[in-house]
Design a protein around this motif. Structure first.
Motif, PDB file in Angstrom:
ATOM      1  N   ALA A  10       0.821  -1.212   0.000  1.00 15.03           N
ATOM      2  CA  ALA A  10       0.000   0.000   0.000  1.00 15.03           C
ATOM      3  C   ALA A  10       0.853   1.260   0.000  1.00 15.03           C
ATOM      4  N   THR A  11       2.067   1.209   0.573  1.00 15.14           N
ATOM      5  CA  THR A  11       2.884   2.411   0.649  1.00 15.14           C
ATOM      6  C   THR A  11       4.037   2.390  -0.349  1.00 15.14           C
ATOM      7  N   THR A  12       4.194   1.325  -1.082  1.00 19.22           N
ATOM      8  CA  THR A  12       5.271   1.233  -2.046  1.00 19.22           C
ATOM      9  C   THR A  12       4.754   1.628  -3.422  1.00 19.22           C
ATOM     10  N   PRO A  13       5.291   2.693  -4.012  1.00 21.66           N
ATOM     11  CA  PRO A  13       4.810   3.127  -5.315  1.00 21.66           C
ATOM     12  C   PRO A  13       5.069   2.058  -6.382  1.00 21.66           C
ATOM     13  N   ALA A  14       4.235   2.029  -7.412  1.00 20.90           N
ATOM     14  CA  ALA A  14       4.355   1.058  -8.488  1.00 20.90           C
ATOM     15  C   ALA A  14       5.620   1.288  -9.300  1.00 20.90           C
ATOM     16  N   ARG A  15       6.054   2.525  -9.438  1.00 21.77           N
ATOM     17  CA  ARG A  15       7.273   2.831 -10.170  1.00 21.77           C
ATOM     18  C   ARG A  15       8.126   3.741  -9.293  1.00 21.77           C
ATOM     19  N   PRO A  16       9.440   3.726  -9.517  1.00 22.53           N
ATOM     20  CA  PRO A  16      10.308   4.541  -8.669  1.00 22.53           C
ATOM     21  C   PRO A  16       9.957   6.029  -8.767  1.00 22.53           C
ATOM     22  N   LEU A  17      10.021   6.680  -7.640  1.00 19.97           N
ATOM     23  CA  LEU A  17       9.762   8.123  -7.587  1.00 19.97           C
ATOM     24  C   LEU A  17      11.059   8.885  -7.795  1.00 19.97           C
ATOM     25  N   PRO A  18      10.988  10.098  -8.359  1.00 19.41           N
ATOM     26  CA  PRO A  18      12.171  10.965  -8.386  1.00 19.41           C
ATOM     27  C   PRO A  18      12.648  11.208  -6.950  1.00 19.41           C
ATOM     28  N   ALA A  19      13.931  11.492  -6.791  1.00 14.71           N
ATOM     29  CA  ALA A  19      14.530  11.599  -5.461  1.00 14.71           C
ATOM     30  C   ALA A  19      13.794  12.576  -4.542  1.00 14.71           C
ATOM     31  N   ALA A  20      13.429  13.761  -5.032  1.00 19.86           N
ATOM     32  CA  ALA A  20      12.745  14.743  -4.187  1.00 19.86           C
ATOM     33  C   ALA A  20      11.377  14.224  -3.756  1.00 19.86           C
ATOM     34  N   ASP A  21      10.648  13.584  -4.676  1.00 20.68           N
ATOM     35  CA  ASP A  21       9.338  13.032  -4.337  1.00 20.68           C
ATOM     36  C   ASP A  21       9.473  11.882  -3.353  1.00 20.68           C
ATOM     37  N   ARG A  22      10.527  11.075  -3.520  1.00 17.81           N
ATOM     38  CA  ARG A  22      10.757   9.957  -2.594  1.00 17.81           C
ATOM     39  C   ARG A  22      11.015  10.494  -1.190  1.00 17.81           C
ATOM     40  N   GLY A  23      11.821  11.568  -1.096  1.00 19.43           N
ATOM     41  CA  GLY A  23      12.085  12.167   0.213  1.00 19.43           C
ATOM     42  C   GLY A  23      10.809  12.656   0.874  1.00 19.43           C
ATOM     43  N   LEU A  24       9.932  13.270   0.083  1.00 26.78           N
ATOM     44  CA  LEU A  24       8.657  13.749   0.620  1.00 26.78           C
ATOM     45  C   LEU A  24       7.778  12.575   1.023  1.00 26.78           C
ATOM     46  N   ALA A  25       7.686  11.554   0.186  1.00 25.11           N
ATOM     47  CA  ALA A  25       6.860  10.383   0.502  1.00 25.11           C
ATOM     48  C   ALA A  25       7.329   9.740   1.801  1.00 25.11           C
ATOM     49  N   GLU A  26       8.631   9.590   1.961  1.00 20.99           N
ATOM     50  CA  GLU A  26       9.160   8.995   3.187  1.00 20.99           C
ATOM     51  C   GLU A  26       8.843   9.857   4.404  1.00 20.99           C
ATOM     52  N   ALA A  27       8.959  11.174   4.269  1.00 22.59           N
ATOM     53  CA  ALA A  27       8.658  12.071   5.390  1.00 22.59           C
ATOM     54  C   ALA A  27       7.181  11.984   5.776  1.00 22.59           C
ATOM     55  N   VAL A  28       6.286  11.992   4.797  1.00 25.91           N
ATOM     56  CA  VAL A  28       4.845  11.932   5.088  1.00 25.91           C
ATOM     57  C   VAL A  28       4.490  10.587   5.721  1.00 25.91           C
ATOM     58  N   GLN A  29       5.048   9.510   5.208  1.00 23.35           N
ATOM     59  CA  GLN A  29       4.776   8.192   5.786  1.00 23.35           C
ATOM     60  C   GLN A  29       5.274   8.123   7.227  1.00 23.35           C
ATOM     61  N   GLU A  30       6.448   8.693   7.481  1.00 23.82           N
ATOM     62  CA  GLU A  30       6.987   8.704   8.845  1.00 23.82           C
ATOM     63  C   GLU A  30       6.104   9.538   9.774  1.00 23.82           C
ATOM     64  N   ILE A  31       5.648  10.688   9.294  1.00 24.93           N
ATOM     65  CA  ILE A  31       4.750  11.532  10.093  1.00 24.93           C
ATOM     66  C   ILE A  31       3.460  10.778  10.412  1.00 24.93           C
ATOM     67  N   GLU A  32       2.877  10.127   9.398  1.00 25.20           N
ATOM     68  CA  GLU A  32       1.619   9.414   9.623  1.00 25.20           C
ATOM     69  C   GLU A  32       1.807   8.304  10.649  1.00 25.20           C
ATOM     70  N   ARG A  33       2.893   7.547  10.560  1.00 24.08           N
ATOM     71  CA  ARG A  33       3.143   6.479  11.540  1.00 24.08           C
ATOM     72  C   ARG A  33       3.352   7.068  12.940  1.00 24.08           C
ATOM     73  N   HIS A  34       4.046   8.194  13.018  1.00 22.36           N
ATOM     74  CA  HIS A  34       4.260   8.859  14.312  1.00 22.36           C
ATOM     75  C   HIS A  34       2.923   9.264  14.934  1.00 22.36           C
ATOM     76  N   VAL A  35       2.061   9.888  14.132  1.00 23.10           N
ATOM     77  CA  VAL A  35       0.755  10.310  14.642  1.00 23.10           C
ATOM     78  C   VAL A  35      -0.089   9.089  15.013  1.00 23.10           C
ATOM     79  N   ALA A  36       0.005   8.017  14.227  1.00 26.96           N
ATOM     80  CA  ALA A  36      -0.777   6.804  14.489  1.00 26.96           C
ATOM     81  C   ALA A  36      -0.444   6.198  15.847  1.00 26.96           C
ATOM     82  N   LEU A  37       0.782   6.386  16.325  1.00 26.31           N
ATOM     83  CA  LEU A  37       1.157   5.855  17.637  1.00 26.31           C
ATOM     84  C   LEU A  37       0.304   6.449  18.756  1.00 26.31           C
ATOM     85  N   GLY A  38      -0.241   7.647  18.534  1.00 25.63           N
ATOM     86  CA  GLY A  38      -1.079   8.305  19.536  1.00 25.63           C
ATOM     87  C   GLY A  38      -2.530   7.866  19.497  1.00 25.63           C
TER      88      GLY A  38
END
Length: 194
Positions: A10-38
């Motif tokens: 569900a969180t793995t894109p079908a095709r590789p993302l450009p580096a800047a987009d990958r950095g953003l995707a990783e940051a958003v996923q990390e934020i969502e997991r952090h918030v989910a802990l609460g």
């Protein structure tokens, strides 16, 4: 988070993302997991996204506050982002009002917002009363309602990423991800960077 972390299909894109987009995707996923802990039923949360490398260059003592793996990732990836949660958000009666009141200095590379919503299938939305109190009662009592957590990040230079978790499937590997899953919220968050 490294490129080898497995967060499921569900969180793995079908095709590789450009580096800047990958950095953003990783940051958003990390934020969502952090918030989910609460857990669920939390407030709107807002995060400034900054280039980890640039933040370390501007403030070298920041290195003592970051985990060693974050420092290693930032050394290897110029697009690595650090999320800084914003405390003391201005009082607002709606998400739209809150976002309209935000502005960011040039040192902020992007913004992420996490909000919970209740959604209904399209057919059920058509039958919703127009009067606000009756609509809320209808929404909360509907058997097909879904509680969702939306995490949306946008970069000042362009690019967006969304992570969507449902309460019914509240596990990390069931979080959907993509650049435009919540287009209205992407647009509203992007407007804070103008």
């Amino acid at each position: 988070m490294s490129e080898n972390d497995d967060h499921g299909p569900a969180t793995t894109p079908a095709r590789p993302l450009p580096a800047a987009d990958r950095g953003l995707a990783e940051a958003v996923q990390e934020i969502e997991r952090h918030v989910a802990l609460g857990g669920w039923d939390g407030p709107v949360r807002v995060f400034a996204l900054v280039s980890t490398r640039q933040a370390l260059a501007a403030e070298p003592t920041l290195a003592t506050q970051l985990a060693p793996e974050v420092l290693s990732q930032a050394a290897d990836d110029a697009h690595h982002l650090t999320a800084v949660e914003q405390e003391g958000l201005p009082a607002a009666t709606s998400l739209e009002e809150l976002l309209a009141g935000l502005s960011w200095p040039a040192t902020v590379d992007g913004v992420a917002v996490v909000v919970e919503r209740v959604v209904l299938p399209s057919a059920a939305e058509e039958a919703m009363p127009t009067e606000p109190d009756a609509a809320l009662e209808y929404l909360m009592a509907h058997p097909d309602r879904q509680d969702v957590r939306l995490a949306v990040g946008v970069l000042r230079a362009g690019g967006s990423w969304c992570a969507v978790r449902t309460r019914a499937n509240d596990v990390d590997d069931a979080v959907a991800g993509g650049p435009d899953l919540v287009p209205g919220l992407v647009e509203a968050v992007a407007a804070t960077l103008l």
